[in-house]
Write a protein that holds these residues in place. Structure first.
Motif, short mmCIF file in Angstrom:
data_model
loop_
_atom_site.label_atom_id
_atom_site.label_comp_id
_atom_site.label_asym_id
_atom_site.label_seq_id
_atom_site.Cartn_x
_atom_site.Cartn_y
_atom_site.Cartn_z
N PRO A 183 0.69 -1.23 0.08
CA PRO A 183 0.10 -0.09 -0.12
C PRO A 183 0.94 1.21 0.20
N GLU A 184 0.40 2.25 -0.65
CA GLU A 184 0.73 3.50 -0.83
C GLU A 184 -0.10 4.71 -0.21
N LEU A 185 0.24 5.11 0.92
CA LEU A 185 -0.80 6.07 1.63
C LEU A 185 -0.05 7.55 1.67
N LEU A 186 -0.45 8.29 0.89
CA LEU A 186 0.28 9.79 0.77
C LEU A 186 -0.66 10.83 1.16
N GLN A 187 -0.06 11.82 1.73
CA GLN A 187 -0.64 13.10 2.07
C GLN A 187 -1.99 12.57 2.97
N ASP A 188 -3.12 13.22 2.47
CA ASP A 188 -4.31 13.17 3.17
C ASP A 188 -4.90 11.77 3.54
N ALA A 189 -4.24 10.76 2.56
CA ALA A 189 -4.73 9.33 2.81
C ALA A 189 -3.90 8.71 3.77
N ALA A 190 -2.83 9.53 4.07
CA ALA A 190 -1.81 8.86 5.27
C ALA A 190 -2.27 9.08 6.77
N THR A 191 -3.45 8.77 7.01
CA THR A 191 -3.76 8.79 8.19
C THR A 191 -3.60 7.81 9.25
N PRO A 192 -3.60 7.95 10.51
CA PRO A 192 -2.84 6.95 11.61
C PRO A 192 -4.11 5.73 11.33
N GLU A 193 -5.25 6.07 11.07
CA GLU A 193 -6.34 4.81 11.16
C GLU A 193 -5.92 3.89 9.70
N ALA A 194 -5.54 4.59 8.50
CA ALA A 194 -5.36 3.90 7.52
C ALA A 194 -4.27 3.13 7.54
N MET A 195 -3.00 3.78 8.10
CA MET A 195 -1.70 2.91 8.16
C MET A 195 -1.72 1.88 9.29
N ALA A 196 -2.50 2.10 10.22
CA ALA A 196 -2.58 1.10 11.30
C ALA A 196 -3.57 -0.19 10.85
N ASP A 197 -4.72 0.15 9.81
CA ASP A 197 -5.43 -0.77 9.20
C ASP A 197 -4.54 -1.83 8.24
N ALA A 198 -3.73 -1.03 7.58
CA ALA A 198 -2.88 -1.88 6.56
C ALA A 198 -1.79 -2.70 7.18
N LEU A 199 -0.92 -1.80 8.25
CA LEU A 199 -0.12 -2.90 8.99
C LEU A 199 -0.61 -4.18 9.50
N TRP A 200 -2.12 -3.85 10.23
CA TRP A 200 -2.59 -5.03 10.76
C TRP A 200 -2.80 -6.16 10.05
N SER A 201 -3.23 -5.86 8.91
CA SER A 201 -3.60 -6.82 7.78
C SER A 201 -2.22 -7.65 7.39
N GLN A 202 -1.14 -6.94 7.22
CA GLN A 202 0.00 -7.49 7.10
C GLN A 202 0.44 -8.51 8.11
N LEU A 203 0.26 -8.08 9.35
CA LEU A 203 0.64 -8.72 10.41
C LEU A 203 0.09 -9.99 10.51
#
Length: 378
Positions: free
Chosen positions: A316-336
């Motif tokens: 995933p690439e989460l840039l600028q306004d898309a780089a929210t804590p919630e979006a980054m946490a969700d993406a990391l959680w899926s990978q884990l």
């Protein structure tokens, strides 16, 4: 030689490791860092002076940076070195290289700017600036040759440094991490401007992971003590000083090797993470005015190097306004928690690693020797 940041310092040191044995008595100087200094390089100005990113951030330091560029140019025009090698830092180096080349000094540039990711009009300027381009991705060589610019593919230097099978257990032992723990590495960037815009959101993302599973360990390597102090101050100001992090001085490769997933700022670090075969979430924020300009320049959908090389969104690439804590946490959680995804990424990144392997120290040193009319020693 001029390198403008820690990644350039590392790349330049690989070139110097091949070149110094061939030219043991050469005076090699300019702007660089500690890894270059290991090979007898002398830095005339601190490398940190050039470590500024973002269009408007650079403007704030323009007078000082331009003054350094002018002073270095005057020095080199008087000295007339056998060659000048610009290592990345294209905005600084291309302007310098044009003046030196016009004066008859051979110029080489190591690491192509992303003309294949952003608008390609830059290649006309490169043709004026560069006598020879060293490129680190196989497809770049043809781009330059079509434009009439001599180029040599030397492989990606870190592909030789990073093992094909990183030792996760050793990395965790070195950092005192439990062998069975889930580990996230957070890399918000090495530049002060990157820390300014990424740090709080990145750690808020990690905080949300810890709220879901308090047993997760979070490691955060810092490029230097100045970065570490600034990062800590940013977290304190945001009320994040009590988030349980393991803050490291350096040791970025150890942190990546130890991790199950990595939250990383866009840039060369993304390819390092891929070479360690780790799932990652690419996040990036910058000054809003800079973002508005940069987003209009893109003419392909990917920003992260692993995705560009794969020609698809592997991660995933989460840039600028898309780089929210919630979006980054969700993406990391899926990978884990997705073992099938982790196995697929490991195989794709292993194939990518093999494609980037060459003896970059020897290849780049040989190109330099040819540029200055010297033969390699037997």
């Amino acid at each position: 030689m001029v390198a403008g940041e820690s990644s350039g310092d590392l790349l330049a040191s690989r070139l110097l490791s091949g070149l110094r044995p061939q030219l043991p008595d050469a005076r090699i100087h300019g702007i660089g860092g500690p890894k270059m200094a290991e090979y007898g390089f002398h830095s005339d100005w601190p490398m940190e002076k050039l470590s500024v990113r973002g269009l408007f951030e650079v403007l704030a330091h323009y007078r000082e940076i331009k003054g350094i560029q002018n002073a270095l140019c005057d020095m080199l025009l008087a000295e007339r070195p056998a060659a000048f090698i610009g290592v990345d830092a294209p905005d600084f180096n291309f302007g310098l290289e044009i003046q030196l080349r016009q004066a008859g000094i051979p110029t080489m540039h190591f690491i192509s700017p992303s003309i294949w990711a952003w608008r390609a009009g830059r290649i006309k300027k490169i043709a004026k600036a560069v006598s020879h381009m060293l490129v680190v991705f196989p497809f770049e060589e043809e781009i330059y040759r079509k434009a009439g610019i001599p180029a040599t593919y030397v492989g990606y230097p870190l592909a030789e440094v990073i093992p094909l099978e990183p030792d996760v257990s050793a990395a965790r032992a070195a950092l005192g991490l439990p062998a069975a723990a889930k580990v996230i590495a957070v890399l918000p960037g090495s530049r002060m401007s990157e820390l300014k815009y990424n740090s709080v959101a990145f750690i808020q993302g990690a905080q949300r992971i810890l709220q879901r599973d308090p047993s997760v360990r979070v490691v955060v390597p810092m490029a230097g003590e100045k970065q570490r102090a600034y990062f800590s101050a940013l977290l304190a100001q945001a009320g994040l000083g009590d988030v349980p992090l393991q803050l490291l001085s350096g040791q970025s490769h150890t942190a990546i090797a130890a991790a199950d997933s990595v939250l990383v700022a866009s840039g060369t670090a993304t390819l390092e993470v891929a070479l360690f075969k780790k799932p990652m979430v690419i996040g990036y924020r910058m000054m809003r005015a800079s973002w508005q300009v940069m987003r209009r320049m893109a003419y392909q959908p990917w920003v992260g190097l692993p995705n560009i090389l794969a020609r698809e969104f592997l991660v995933p690439e989460l840039l600028q306004d898309a780089a929210t804590p919630e979006a980054m946490a969700d993406a990391l959680w899926s990978q884990l928690n997705d073992d099938t995804l982790r196995r697929r990424l490991h195989q794709r990144f292993t194939d990518m690693h093999h494609s980037l392997l060459r003896d970059s120290a020897r290849e780049s040193a040989q190109a330099v020797l040819q540029l200055i009319g010297r033969k390699a020693a037997a």
